[in-house]
Design an enzyme around this catalytic site. Structure first.
Site, short mmCIF file in Angstrom:
data_model
loop_
_atom_site.label_atom_id
_atom_site.label_comp_id
_atom_site.label_asym_id
_atom_site.label_seq_id
_atom_site.Cartn_x
_atom_site.Cartn_y
_atom_site.Cartn_z
CG ASP A 1 35.12 -8.86 1.43
OD1 ASP A 1 34.78 -8.90 0.23
OD2 ASP A 1 35.74 -7.92 1.93
CG ASP B 1 8.04 -19.79 -14.41
OD1 ASP B 1 7.70 -19.22 -13.35
OD2 ASP B 1 8.00 -21.02 -14.55
CD GLU C 1 4.09 -25.02 -13.25
OE1 GLU C 1 4.98 -24.62 -14.03
OE2 GLU C 1 4.23 -25.09 -12.02
CD GLU D 1 3.66 -21.48 -12.72
OE1 GLU D 1 3.89 -22.16 -11.69
OE2 GLU D 1 4.55 -20.92 -13.39
CG ASP E 1 5.52 -20.45 -9.94
OD1 ASP E 1 5.98 -19.85 -10.93
OD2 ASP E 1 5.72 -21.66 -9.72
CE1 TYR F 1 7.54 -25.01 -21.96
CE2 TYR F 1 6.71 -27.25 -21.63
CZ TYR F 1 6.83 -25.94 -21.19
OH TYR F 1 6.27 -25.56 -20.01
CG HIS G 1 9.23 -26.38 -6.93
ND1 HIS G 1 10.30 -26.75 -7.69
CD2 HIS G 1 8.36 -25.78 -7.79
CE1 HIS G 1 10.11 -26.40 -8.94
NE2 HIS G 1 8.93 -25.80 -9.03
CG HIS H 1 13.79 -25.14 -14.54
ND1 HIS H 1 13.95 -26.24 -13.73
CD2 HIS H 1 12.46 -24.86 -14.48
CE1 HIS H 1 12.79 -26.61 -13.21
NE2 HIS H 1 11.87 -25.77 -13.65
CG HIS I 1 4.98 -26.58 -8.21
ND1 HIS I 1 4.98 -25.48 -7.37
CD2 HIS I 1 5.33 -26.09 -9.44
CE1 HIS I 1 5.31 -24.40 -8.05
NE2 HIS I 1 5.53 -24.73 -9.30
NE ARG J 1 6.45 -22.82 -17.19
CZ ARG J 1 7.67 -22.85 -17.73
NH1 ARG J 1 7.96 -23.70 -18.70
NH2 ARG J 1 8.61 -22.02 -17.32
CG HIS K 1 6.27 -29.31 -17.24
ND1 HIS K 1 5.04 -28.87 -16.81
CD2 HIS K 1 6.59 -28.51 -18.30
CE1 HIS K 1 4.63 -27.86 -17.55
NE2 HIS K 1 5.54 -27.63 -18.48
#
Length: 434
Positions: free
Chosen positions: A35, A256, A380, A404, A267, A384, A357, A239, A350, A402, A346
């Site tokens: 609940d 990130d 970004e 960004e 972002d 890696y 996104h 991610h 975006h 990275r 990647h």
């Protein structure tokens, strides 16, 4: 966001509803377990047009309707439920506070919708998003079909609303950009706090807690997405969200994370050394990614096409990895083989807005669209190098970087609205020493 902003958005969309009706429903309120419910967040399309923050609501836009063009169905006032679960606007509040021309109890939706669709040629709505809602729309249409002998015209076209509405959302107004600047400043302060707090032996989730504390302290109640705090090998998982490992001396940590402020996302990604000092290999990869980001930012200008920033970053990264001996051959040979994608897999950005996104087409007629003022994109690039990467010396393993930032396309170029957090390696080290 002020009410006049929502009125303007509805007016702009109504102009495009050629003899049609737009139906926009919000998200359901989802259970977390038993609940307990997840915090409710309205559907972005729905909120963009209405500013209405409650669940169990449907907006209907009907151009040139005498009784009013904006109809809202929502939960009725209920003193008992409001005692337990919080206040509701109710139909009267929907008209008074959210500018609905008419508002009705959501329980009357099936009864009233056929009349609202009567003698309209087209229905615009998010086809296929919620199968149950699709069935309800068809039930309203079928009810009208049963009145055909009485001369009632039934909508004969179903058009996804996304194409029209998402093109509107892609171009941000001055008010939206101001809100996104605030989200960017809050997020930048959180990343600075993380750098200042970081030390070996902490847990990744403790850095996450520092970031979220700064978000909420500045009025951003929620992150815009699940925060990524990946150290060591975890920095090479794009991610990664477990955030449950110990920060080790000598490792990098990639964060990130972005705040959502007034329903708009920031972002930002920053990568920095856990102990405050980059090693030689870490610094080499970091400086290469930063050079790639600068090259991409220079390409975020009006009339450049969407893919040009990515192409600029890609060239810098591939040629840089060749110079470091991590890749082999020429740039053209790497493009042909795609071997570089082991380390840069990647795209470089975006769209950004109400969704991290965000909506909007990247191509038109299979051609990359041109950048125009009012668009907002992330920039970004990343590299890696996972442990065990074939043909790569161990000194490069577990280095994931990275960087960004968020860029608003302007008439002259772009405005970086997340620049309040350091990204030069020397500046990061100085901040962490301080």
């Amino acid at each position: 966001m002020k009410k006049k902003e929502f009125r303007k958005r509805r007016k702009n969309l109504l102009k495009e509803l050629d003899q049609g009706v737009a139906i926009i429903n919000t998200n359901p309120h989802l259970n977390r377990n038993r609940d307990c419910q997840f915090p409710f967040r309205p559907d972005s399309d729905f909120y963009y047009l209405t500013g209405f923050p409650e669940p169990e609501a449907v907006a209907v836009l009907i151009p040139e309707r005498e009784e009013g063009e904006f109809v809202l169905f929502c939960r009725p006032r209920d003193p008992l439920r409001e005692t337990w679960d919080g206040r509701r606007a109710g139909p009267e509040g929907a008209c008074r506070n959210f500018d609905a021309d008419q508002a009705f109890d959501i329980g009357e939706l099936d009864q009233r919708m056929p009349e609202l669709l009567r003698n309209r040629q087209r229905i615009y709505y998010g086809i296929g998003k919620q199968s149950e809602f699709d069935s309800r729309v068809m039930s309203w249409v079928n009810e009208l079909r049963g009145q055909a002998r009485a001369g009632v015209q039934t909508p004969s076209e179903f058009i996804t609303l996304d194409h029209l509405l998402h093109e509107h959302r892609l171009f941000k107004s001055a008010a939206e950009i101001d809100t996104m600047r605030t989200a960017g400043k809050i997020t930048a302060a959180a990343h600075v706090r993380a750098m200042q707090s970081c030390k070996p032996g902490m847990m990744e989730y403790q850095l996450e807690a520092e970031i979220h504390h700064e978000f909420m302290r500045n009025g951003a109640r929620w992150p815009a997405y699940n925060s990524i705090v990946g150290s060591g090998a975890n920095s090479c998982i794009l991610h990664y969200t477990e955030n449950d490992q110990k920060l080790r001396n000598g490792d990098l940590v990639l964060i990130d994370a972005g705040a959502e402020f007034d329903f708009y996302a920031a972002d930002i990604t920053r990568t920095f050394p856990v102990n405050g000092r980059f090693s030689g290999p870490q610094r080499a990869i970091y400086d290469l990614v930063l050079e790639a980001q600068f090259a991409a930012i220079e390409a975020v200008v009006p009339n450049n096409h969407w893919n040009q920033p990515h192409e600029a970053a890609q060239r810098v990264i591939v040629e840089g990895l060749i110079d470091l001996g991590i890749l082999h051959g020429s740039y053209d040979e790497q493009l042909e083989s795609g071997d570089f994608k082991r380390f840069f897999m990647h795209r470089t950005g975006h769209w950004l807005g109400m969704d991290v996104h965000d909506v909007g087409d990247y191509k038109i007629d299979d051609v990359w669209r041109q950048l125009e003022p009012g668009m907002v994109t992330t920039v970004e690039p990343g590299i890696y190098i996972a442990a065990g990467s074939e043909g790569v010396d161990e000194s490069w393993w577990d280095i994931g970087v990275r960087i960004e930032d968020d860029a608003v396309v302007t008439a002259e170029g772009c405005e970086i609205i997340t620049g309040d957090v350091p990204k030069q390696a020397d500046d990061i080290e100085a901040l962490m020493r301080g």
